[in-house]
Design an enzyme around this catalytic site. Structure first.
Site, PDB file in Angstrom:
ATOM      1  N   HIS A  88      45.324  -1.063 -36.874  1.00  0.00           N
ATOM      2  CA  HIS A  88      44.868   0.302 -36.591  1.00  0.00           C
ATOM      3  C   HIS A  88      45.896   1.305 -37.050  1.00  0.00           C
ATOM      4  CE1 HIS A  88      46.935  -1.238 -32.978  1.00  0.00           C
ATOM      5  NE2 HIS A  88      47.388  -0.012 -32.810  1.00  0.00           N
ATOM      6  N   HIS A 133      47.187   5.188 -36.222  1.00  0.00           N
ATOM      7  CA  HIS A 133      47.123   6.301 -35.283  1.00  0.00           C
ATOM      8  C   HIS A 133      47.142   7.602 -36.093  1.00  0.00           C
ATOM      9  CE1 HIS A 133      48.447   3.921 -31.616  1.00  0.00           C
ATOM     10  NE2 HIS A 133      48.954   3.149 -32.563  1.00  0.00           N
ATOM     11  N   VAL A 171      47.851  -3.840 -29.340  1.00  0.00           N
ATOM     12  CA  VAL A 171      46.536  -4.365 -29.713  1.00  0.00           C
ATOM     13  C   VAL A 171      46.678  -4.971 -31.108  1.00  0.00           C
ATOM     14  CG1 VAL A 171      44.117  -3.821 -30.137  1.00  0.00           C
ATOM     15  CG2 VAL A 171      45.340  -2.623 -28.303  1.00  0.00           C
TER      16      VAL A 171
HETATM   17  P1  AMP Z   1      49.510   0.048 -30.494  1.00  0.00           P
HETATM   18  O1  AMP Z   1      50.463   0.227 -29.342  1.00  0.00           O
HETATM   19  O2  AMP Z   1      50.001   0.618 -31.792  1.00  0.00           O
HETATM   20  O3  AMP Z   1      49.028  -1.377 -30.597  1.00  0.00           O
HETATM   21  O4  AMP Z   1      48.255   0.983 -30.145  1.00  0.00           O
HETATM   22  C1  AMP Z   1      47.187   0.567 -29.337  1.00  0.00           C
HETATM   23  C2  AMP Z   1      46.521   1.827 -28.863  1.00  0.00           C
HETATM   24  O5  AMP Z   1      45.244   1.477 -28.363  1.00  0.00           O
HETATM   25  C3  AMP Z   1      47.264   2.537 -27.734  1.00  0.00           C
HETATM   26  O6  AMP Z   1      47.612   3.852 -28.137  1.00  0.00           O
HETATM   27  C4  AMP Z   1      46.248   2.536 -26.582  1.00  0.00           C
HETATM   28  O7  AMP Z   1      46.269   3.727 -25.828  1.00  0.00           O
HETATM   29  C5  AMP Z   1      44.940   2.358 -27.321  1.00  0.00           C
HETATM   30  N1  AMP Z   1      43.864   1.748 -26.545  1.00  0.00           N
HETATM   31  C6  AMP Z   1      43.943   0.670 -25.722  1.00  0.00           C
HETATM   32  N2  AMP Z   1      42.727   0.375 -25.214  1.00  0.00           N
HETATM   33  C7  AMP Z   1      41.856   1.293 -25.734  1.00  0.00           C
HETATM   34  C8  AMP Z   1      40.444   1.542 -25.591  1.00  0.00           C
HETATM   35  N3  AMP Z   1      39.678   0.763 -24.812  1.00  0.00           N
HETATM   36  N4  AMP Z   1      39.901   2.576 -26.259  1.00  0.00           N
HETATM   37  C9  AMP Z   1      40.671   3.363 -27.043  1.00  0.00           C
HETATM   38  N5  AMP Z   1      41.999   3.194 -27.231  1.00  0.00           N
HETATM   39  C10 AMP Z   1      42.585   2.171 -26.579  1.00  0.00           C
END
Ligand code: AMP
Ligand code: ZN
Length: 111
Positions: A99, A101, A95
């Site tokens: 963000h 984590h 995404v």
């Molecule tokens: P990254 O891989 O660091 O870009 O993390 C993106 C994170 O967003 C992943 O851990 C996904 O599980 C999480 N994610 C994707 N869609 C959603 C959503 N609709 N609500 C909450 N988390 C999400």
């Protein structure tokens, strides 16, 4: 950025389990948790990743870290937690809205 998933969560167009919010940030539970506690802390403003955010607005980047610590404390993992930020597709960023984590409470997998 209407095509950005996290902008749509900020706008209330996509549901999320919000655990903390300020004027400039939002924290909500990851939809596919990699640990017993897995919360995402995001700026409300769109930046592609945390490095881009830190370059554009270092005060907001620091705010996200202090808010992440507050999330950890509120989730009961203030004594030990992990902060992960993927910068770029080669390390698994999926995404492209900055963000952090916040992870803890037991085994952490896949990040
Ligand atoms: P990254 O891989 O660091 O870009 O993390 C993106 C994170 O967003 C992943 O851990 C996904 O599980 C999480 N994610 C994707 N869609 C959603 C959503 N609709 N609500 C909450 N988390 C999400
Ligand atoms: Zn966005």
């Amino acid at each position: 950025m209407s095509d950005c998933l996290f902008c749509r969560i900020v706008a209330g167009e996509v549901p999320a389990t919000v655990v903390r919010e300020s004027e400039t940030m939002l924290a909500f539970r990851d939809i596919t948790p990699k640990a017993p506690i897995h919360v995402l802390v995001i700026p409300k403003a769109h930046h592609e990743n945390i490095a881009a955010l830190a370059a554009a607005d270092p005060v907001l980047a620091a705010h996200l870290i202090t808010e992440a610590a507050e999330v950890a404390r509120a989730e009961g993992i203030g004594d030990g937690w992990r902060l992960v930020a993927n910068n770029g597709a080669p390390v698994g960023q999926t995404v492209f809205h900055a963000h952090l984590h916040v992870l803890g409470g037991g085994r952490i997998e896949g990040l």
